[in-house]
Motif scaffolding. Structure first.
Motif, PDB file in Angstrom:
ATOM      1  N   GLY A  15      78.697  40.991  61.485  1.00  0.00           N
ATOM      2  CA  GLY A  15      79.446  40.999  62.746  1.00  0.00           C
ATOM      3  C   GLY A  15      78.602  40.664  63.964  1.00  0.00           C
ATOM      4  O   GLY A  15      79.140  40.280  65.007  1.00  0.00           O
ATOM      5  N   ALA A  16      77.272  40.814  63.849  1.00  0.00           N
ATOM      6  CA  ALA A  16      76.417  40.534  65.001  1.00  0.00           C
ATOM      7  C   ALA A  16      76.405  39.031  65.288  1.00  0.00           C
ATOM      8  O   ALA A  16      76.636  38.216  64.403  1.00  0.00           O
ATOM      9  N   SER A  17      76.125  38.687  66.556  1.00  0.00           N
ATOM     10  CA  SER A  17      76.085  37.269  66.922  1.00  0.00           C
ATOM     11  C   SER A  17      74.640  36.848  67.169  1.00  0.00           C
ATOM     12  O   SER A  17      73.877  37.565  67.823  1.00  0.00           O
ATOM     13  N   LEU A  18      74.277  35.691  66.635  1.00  0.00           N
ATOM     14  CA  LEU A  18      72.874  35.272  66.662  1.00  0.00           C
ATOM     15  C   LEU A  18      72.686  33.854  67.154  1.00  0.00           C
ATOM     16  O   LEU A  18      73.568  33.010  67.009  1.00  0.00           O
ATOM     17  N   LYS A  19      71.478  33.633  67.643  1.00  0.00           N
ATOM     18  CA  LYS A  19      70.979  32.274  67.828  1.00  0.00           C
ATOM     19  C   LYS A  19      69.798  32.146  66.876  1.00  0.00           C
ATOM     20  O   LYS A  19      68.925  33.018  66.851  1.00  0.00           O
ATOM     21  N   VAL A  20      69.785  31.083  66.095  1.00  0.00           N
ATOM     22  CA  VAL A  20      68.694  30.909  65.135  1.00  0.00           C
ATOM     23  C   VAL A  20      68.094  29.518  65.303  1.00  0.00           C
ATOM     24  O   VAL A  20      68.824  28.523  65.340  1.00  0.00           O
ATOM     25  N   ILE A  21      66.767  29.486  65.421  1.00  0.00           N
ATOM     26  CA  ILE A  21      66.066  28.203  65.396  1.00  0.00           C
ATOM     27  C   ILE A  21      65.307  28.155  64.079  1.00  0.00           C
ATOM     28  O   ILE A  21      64.690  29.151  63.673  1.00  0.00           O
ATOM     29  N   GLY A  22      65.399  27.028  63.411  1.00  0.00           N
ATOM     30  CA  GLY A  22      64.721  26.963  62.119  1.00  0.00           C
ATOM     31  C   GLY A  22      64.610  25.542  61.616  1.00  0.00           C
ATOM     32  O   GLY A  22      65.023  24.585  62.284  1.00  0.00           O
ATOM     33  N   ILE A  23      64.059  25.427  60.432  1.00  0.00           N
ATOM     34  CA  ILE A  23      63.864  24.116  59.800  1.00  0.00           C
ATOM     35  C   ILE A  23      64.895  23.960  58.669  1.00  0.00           C
ATOM     36  O   ILE A  23      65.061  24.865  57.853  1.00  0.00           O
ATOM     37  N   VAL A  24      65.556  22.817  58.679  1.00  0.00           N
ATOM     38  CA  VAL A  24      66.525  22.543  57.603  1.00  0.00           C
ATOM     39  C   VAL A  24      65.743  22.253  56.326  1.00  0.00           C
ATOM     40  O   VAL A  24      64.826  21.424  56.328  1.00  0.00           O
ATOM     41  N   VAL A  25      66.092  22.981  55.269  1.00  0.00           N
ATOM     42  CA  VAL A  25      65.410  22.755  53.991  1.00  0.00           C
ATOM     43  C   VAL A  25      66.438  22.570  52.872  1.00  0.00           C
ATOM     44  O   VAL A  25      67.581  22.995  53.006  1.00  0.00           O
ATOM     45  N   GLU A  26      66.022  21.914  51.809  1.00  0.00           N
ATOM     46  CA  GLU A  26      66.920  21.789  50.662  1.00  0.00           C
ATOM     47  C   GLU A  26      67.144  23.161  50.074  1.00  0.00           C
ATOM     48  O   GLU A  26      66.215  23.971  50.004  1.00  0.00           O
ATOM     49  N   SER A  27      68.361  23.427  49.664  1.00  0.00           N
ATOM     50  CA  SER A  27      68.683  24.765  49.191  1.00  0.00           C
ATOM     51  C   SER A  27      68.279  24.933  47.732  1.00  0.00           C
ATOM     52  O   SER A  27      68.424  24.019  46.930  1.00  0.00           O
ATOM     53  N   GLN A  28      67.776  26.122  47.412  1.00  0.00           N
ATOM     54  CA  GLN A  28      67.453  26.433  46.024  1.00  0.00           C
ATOM     55  C   GLN A  28      68.740  26.751  45.270  1.00  0.00           C
ATOM     56  O   GLN A  28      68.875  26.455  44.100  1.00  0.00           O
ATOM     57  N   GLY A  29      69.671  27.358  45.978  1.00  0.00           N
ATOM     58  CA  GLY A  29      70.940  27.769  45.340  1.00  0.00           C
ATOM     59  C   GLY A  29      71.844  26.571  45.096  1.00  0.00           C
ATOM     60  O   GLY A  29      71.608  25.472  45.593  1.00  0.00           O
ATOM     61  N   LYS A  30      72.914  26.832  44.306  1.00  0.00           N
ATOM     62  CA  LYS A  30      73.820  25.744  43.942  1.00  0.00           C
ATOM     63  C   LYS A  30      74.944  25.570  44.962  1.00  0.00           C
ATOM     64  O   LYS A  30      75.589  24.543  45.008  1.00  0.00           O
TER      65      LYS A  30
END
Ligand code: 4AD
Ligand code: MG
Length: 496
Positions: A83-98
């Motif tokens: 429910g919390a609201s966030l701002k996230v800065i990050g690096i786009v990476v290929e996902s390990q999950g399917k």
């Protein structure tokens, strides 16, 4: 075409950083790998203090954000709750999950607004299955659910499709009044609009409430339909439509009635009933075709939900998936039969003979949704347009047929819903209209201006009303009309 345009406005530079809508980010997927980006949204889940599912409403899908606990302050991690609201800065990476192609490896997290677990617990934000009734009680929060946000996005796209259809077909959008003195349907189930002091009402000599002292100098109401004003416009502009809120103070507690709903009403000069039916069929098919094409992801989500819901029902009440329902309309010619033929069919039907219909069937009766659904779902197995109804069950403005008993009315009937459109060819002949108004006790004086249109260059004309929520209901597969409008208004319910 739409993707490129969409992306441009959804990627904004913010202090040298690209801000992405989650829809755009997921759509671009691997093309963005290694880019540093900024996203914002609400936490749907936070698994093992490691995986945040962040949703920003742009799509049904959430973005997985990977949090390396070692690089974040414990105080921040503590505040990342559902429910919390966030701002996230990050690096786009290929996902390990399917489940997704890419995810975001978080470098910076800022909390806009916390949501304390003990508060969230009391709400529908808590990630578990909630009933639709429960969601309705917290209508201000249900936008945050996957289901309701999908329905709202579909509602948006349908609105857009309506305007696009009419614009492309040469119709002009007319804004008819919401406050009106005219009882357009002549049924009297209207909400009063007044500025009078209800505790101290002015009275006339007979002791009646003196409406002349009210704000407009007369009694006024919330409109039940923009049709009458729409007719005046059509008799000058040719082809018009209205699309606005309408209000009915009828005490109907069904899954298909609202006290406040949105109606789309095209009105066309020089159109007779056949052409009106052609328009209704083409319009509905084109709206459904539009969302099938443009809302693939939300339809897939709603289709899965629909299939699951159907499995919970007894076998004989089940329908196919949502897509099957949509194709039921797209792939069939709408069957067109007169009211009289429909009565004959119903009287010969098994449910009638076995006494399974709750409401009686005889010529002259107003058909109920059980009858309409029998014709559509069991008998014809296609959408149906019924026309030429008994004059007595329809509104005063419908054109009288030669037989003197029926009027040029048409109702479009859909599976699951029953009546989705009601329309007619209008009575353009002044004398006959006057006679019908008198018979049905419609005040000539109040509608002097409407009568004027029949004296000053009257022409054959037709139109119909499509209940927007009934359409959204059909297209999303939602069982209850209260779940396809943000804040439903029904008897005893005007919260929010
Ligand atoms: O059949 P209705 O009452 O027709 C009219 O109002 C005409 N003036 C329309 C016209 O010819 N321009 O309403 C039209 C449609 C219905 O077929 C139904 O889909 C929807 O409006 N509707 C409602 N939807 C939700 N809640 C209600 N209480 C509704 N009443 C009608
Ligand atoms: Mg109707």
């Amino acid at each position: 075409m739409s993707v490129a345009l969409y992306s441009m406005v959804n990627v904004v530079n913010h202090l040298g950083m690209k801000v992405y809508a989650i829809k755009t980010l997921l759509h671009r997927g691997e093309a963005l790998v290694s880019e540093r980006v900024l996203v914002r949204g609400w936490v749907r889940t936070f698994r093992n203090q490691h995986f945040i599912m962040l949703n920003d409403g742009s799509t049904a899908q959430s973005l997985q954000i990977v949090v390396n606990m070692a690089i974040f302050d414990e105080n921040i991690l503590k505040k990342i709750n559902v429910g919390a609201s966030l701002k996230v800065i990050g690096i786009v990476v290929e996902s390990q999950g399917k489940k997704q192609d890419v995810e975001l490896s978080a470098q910076e997290i800022e909390i806009y607004g916390e949501a304390r677990p003990e508060e969230v617990q009391k709400t529908i934000l808590q990630p578990k299955r909630h009933s639709l009734e429960k969601l309705r009680e917290q209508a201000h929060l249900r936008f945050r659910t996957s289901l309701f946000s999908a329905v709202m996005r579909m509602r948006h796209h349908l609105t857009f499709a309506v305007h696009e259809y009419f614009n492309q077909h040469g119709f002009f959008y007319i804004h008819t009044p919401i406050i009106t003195a005219a009882d357009a349907e002549g049924v009297g189930d209207m909400f009063r609009v007044t500025a009078l002091d209800l505790k101290n009402l002015p009275r006339d000599a007979q002791g009646q409430v003196d409406d002349k002292q009210d704000f407009f100098g007369r009694a006024t109401y919330l409109t039940v339909s923009g049709q009458l004003e729409g007719e005046a416009a059509a008799l000058a502009l040719g082809k018009i439509y209205t699309f606005g809120p309408t209000f009915r103070a009828e005490n109907s507690n069904t899954s298909r009635h609202l006290a406040e709903f949105w109606m789309i009403e095209p009105e066309l000069a020089f159109y007779e009933l056949q052409a009106n039916m052609d328009l209704a069929e083409d319009f509905l098919k084109s709206l459904i075709g539009y969302v099938v094409k443009h809302c693939e992801e939300d339809i897939r989500f709603l289709n899965n939900r629909h299939l699951t819901e159907q499995m919970l029902k007894p076998k004989k009440e089940r329908s196919g998936g949502l897509l099957a329902c949509l194709h039921f309309v797209l792939d069939h010619r709408f069957e067109r039969i007169s009211y009289t033929e429909a009565i004959n069919i119903l009287q010969k039907s098994t449910p009638h003979r076995k006494g399974q219909f709750v409401h009686p069937v005889y010529w002259g009766v107003d058909l109920q949704s059980e009858h309409e659904r029998y014709l559509v779902e069991k008998y014809f197995k296609s959408p149906v347009i019924l026309f030429d109804y008994p004059a007595a069950v329809k509104a005063f403005y419908m054109r009288l047929n030669e037989d003197g008993k029926t009027v040029r009315a048409m109702d479009v009937l859909f599976p699951g819903i029953g009546e989705i459109i009601g329309g007619s060819q209008r009575e353009e002949r002044y004398d006959i209209l006057l006679k019908r108004m008198d018979q049905m006790r419609i005040d000539r004086q109040a509608l002097w201006w409407y009568l004027d249109t029949r004296r000053l260059g009257s022409v054959p004309h037709s139109g119909f009303g499509l209940g927007f929520e009934r359409l959204v209901q059909f297209i999303t597969g939602m069982g209850n009309i209260r779940d396809v409008i943000p804040f439903p208004r029904t008897p005893n319910h005007a919260e929010f």
